[in-house]
Scaffold this motif. Structure first.
Motif, PDB file in Angstrom:
ATOM      1  N   THR A 290       0.344  -0.349  -6.782  1.00  0.00           N
ATOM      2  CA  THR A 290      -0.982  -0.346  -6.167  1.00  0.00           C
ATOM      3  C   THR A 290      -2.012  -0.087  -7.259  1.00  0.00           C
ATOM      4  O   THR A 290      -1.673   0.330  -8.373  1.00  0.00           O
ATOM      5  CB  THR A 290      -1.120   0.736  -5.075  1.00  0.00           C
TER       6      THR A 290
ATOM      7  N   SER B  83       4.060   3.955  -6.132  1.00  0.00           N
ATOM      8  CA  SER B  83       2.636   3.846  -5.770  1.00  0.00           C
ATOM      9  C   SER B  83       1.792   3.580  -7.009  1.00  0.00           C
ATOM     10  O   SER B  83       0.819   2.810  -6.965  1.00  0.00           O
ATOM     11  CB  SER B  83       2.159   5.135  -5.081  1.00  0.00           C
TER      12      SER B  83
ATOM     13  N   ILE C  26      -3.475   8.765  -5.000  1.00  0.00           N
ATOM     14  CA  ILE C  26      -2.033   8.883  -4.778  1.00  0.00           C
ATOM     15  C   ILE C  26      -1.675  10.341  -4.501  1.00  0.00           C
ATOM     16  O   ILE C  26      -0.880  10.647  -3.594  1.00  0.00           O
ATOM     17  CB  ILE C  26      -1.241   8.365  -5.998  1.00  0.00           C
TER      18      ILE C  26
ATOM     19  N   ASP D 291       0.846  -1.191   0.000  1.00  0.00           N
ATOM     20  CA  ASP D 291       0.000   0.000   0.000  1.00  0.00           C
ATOM     21  C   ASP D 291       0.883   1.242   0.000  1.00  0.00           C
ATOM     22  O   ASP D 291       2.106   1.170   0.155  1.00  0.00           O
ATOM     23  CB  ASP D 291      -0.973   0.009   1.182  1.00  0.00           C
ATOM     24  N   ILE D 292       0.259   2.388  -0.184  1.00  0.00           N
ATOM     25  CA  ILE D 292       1.021   3.628  -0.293  1.00  0.00           C
ATOM     26  C   ILE D 292       1.758   3.929   1.000  1.00  0.00           C
ATOM     27  O   ILE D 292       2.890   4.438   0.985  1.00  0.00           O
ATOM     28  CB  ILE D 292       0.089   4.794  -0.683  1.00  0.00           C
TER      29      ILE D 292
ATOM     30  N   LYS E 102       5.716   4.753   1.200  1.00  0.00           N
ATOM     31  CA  LYS E 102       6.252   5.992   1.772  1.00  0.00           C
ATOM     32  C   LYS E 102       7.241   5.702   2.892  1.00  0.00           C
ATOM     33  O   LYS E 102       8.301   6.344   2.982  1.00  0.00           O
ATOM     34  CB  LYS E 102       5.105   6.866   2.295  1.00  0.00           C
TER      35      LYS E 102
END
Length: 442
Positions: free
Chosen positions: A389, A385, A396, A346-347, A351
């Motif tokens: 994803t 991302s 995003i 996932d984002i 990150k």
């Protein structure tokens, strides 16, 4: 004595290829039988050392004359030197000829399933094999285990030999090369190694470069060999689990030589490629999978190709036991029995990984700061991302305090940068490998 030696020659002929027999066994001549020892004469000491190490073991169970087990003594031509009494500890090759490498029958270009994750690597090796590359014909393949580095390396070697059967091709691992160098230095024969790889090798396939970490003398010899081969326009294929610049304790000289060619990553196969691999491998086992089963497995079996192969083996076994076609329930059981489900990407995970790698904070990449030290990690995180994803550009963008147009620009910018710079491509490839590691280790 030939009535003793000739039957033994026929025994060993049946255990090796015709070309190897002609090169290593036919030149031997029988000089007599002393008590329980058959004396064979060799052209030179290197020849004798090679035969003793590689072919005499094949005769171990067949050295019986009139019910009595015998030994073999190798002597050098004209010198009468007894190898058994003057043991040589030499590199595992003869100076005048390289043994033909043994490639896996499955590792061909035709058997390699090409997708977005490995298209660049496939094309690079294809061009190297057909000697169509411009500039140095040096390719460095890197990826995690099980994604096809060895497959492409061997496929390249196979085509090179098919196109030029007379070519002297060496296929060797870093550990084998290190052993050769260590033994040669110990025995004062390092010039043999130098000649082998600088003068008498037309193409080199060198696996597991990362295993050279910290081995200074071995690295030095390899770097010099690369120089000579590159200057001569010869083909060299390397494999490793990291780009050269990221291998610990790799000296600058060798790292520079490895980076002089084409550095190519192989990423885990995407869904479409996984589906092709599953279909091909199942059919190879005589198993026809329905679209429903293929779609299910392609969605669930992420990671390296060995995991996919394991699933196919499980399906074949269950289909054989049940004597029935594989249905969705069977596929679900096989997936359940494998090493669990991978964690989803996932984002937030992206990150976190990017921030730790570039040593910035999540507040930094959501800020309006445009300095490269912050802007580059932000763009990389957006790119990953988008690639890993299913989130739309708007979602995003919100995660990075940007609009969808900025995200699209960042994705295009990173894609352009990694195509133009091996260093930047290496950074992104490393982050991708870390994501895959996270997914499977949890």
């Amino acid at each position: 004595m030939e009535d003793i030696w000739n039957p033994l020659k026929e025994v060993i002929r049946s255990k090796m290829s015709n070309s190897s027999y002609r090169v290593w066994i036919e030149p031997l001549s029988c000089k007599g039988l002393e008590d329980d020892t058959l004396i064979l004469e060799c052209p030179n000491r290197f020849f004798a050392s090679w035969v003793q190490e590689h072919y005499l073991p094949l005769l171990k169970d067949d050295l019986v004359i009139k019910g009595k087990r015998i030994k073999i003594r190798l002597v050098y031509e004209k010198k009468g030197v007894d190898l058994s009494r003057n043991q040589l500890y030499l590199p595992k090759f003869a100076p005048d000829e390289l043994p033909k490498p043994r490639f896996s029958e499955r590792f061909t270009f035709d058997e390699f399933i090409v997708g977005e994750s490995n298209q660049y690597a496939f094309n690079a090796c294809w061009e190297a094999a057909h000697e169509e590359m411009t500039g140095p014909r040096i390719v460095y393949l890197h990826s995690r285990a099980g994604l096809g580095k060895s497959h492409l390396a061997q496929a390249t070697g196979r085509v090179l030999l098919e196109r030029r059967p007379e070519a002297r091709l060496c296929y060797i691992s870093a550990n084998e090369f290190t052993s050769q160098v260590v033994r040669a230095v110990k025995d004062g024969n390092i010039d043999v190694v130098k000649r082998r790889y600088r003068d008498a090798c037309d193409a080199l396939l060198f696996e597991e470069v990362h295993s050279l970490a910290g081995r200074e003398r071995t690295q030095a010899e390899l770097a010099l060999a690369i120089d000579t081969m590159a200057d001569s326009g010869k083909t060299v294929i390397f494999t490793g689990n990291q780009p050269p610049g990221q291998i610990a304790k790799l000296n600058e000289h060798l790292s520079s030589r490895l980076s002089a060619g084409l550095i190519v990553s192989i990423n885990p196969p995407d869904r479409a490629t996984r589906r092709k691999i599953l279909d091909r491998k199942a059919k190879r086992q005589g198993l026809a999978l329905s679209d429903e089963v293929l779609d299910f497995l392609a969605d669930r079996l992420r990671g390296d190709i060995r995991r996919i192969e394991g699933a196919v083996v499980g399906l074949v076994a269950r289909a054989s036991f049940a004597r029935a076609p594989v249905d969705l329930d069977t596929a679900m059981l096989v997936v359940e029995n494998l090493a669990g489900e991978p964690a989803s990407i996932d984002i937030g995970m992206i990150k976190d990984l990017v921030c730790r790698h570039y040593k910035v904070t999540q507040e930094d990449i959501r800020s309006r700061v445009r300095k490269r030290a912050v802007a580059w990690p932000r763009q990389v995180a957006m790119y990953l991302s988008r690639q890993f994803t299913d989130c739309p550009l708007e979602v995003i963008g919100r995660e990075f305090n940007r609009d969808h147009a900025t995200v699209l620009h960042s994705v295009k910018q990173i894609a352009k940068s990694i195509n133009e710079s091996a260093k930047l491509r290496g950074e992104v490839d490393y982050l991708i490998s870390q994501m895959e590691k996270y997914r499977w280790q949890g």
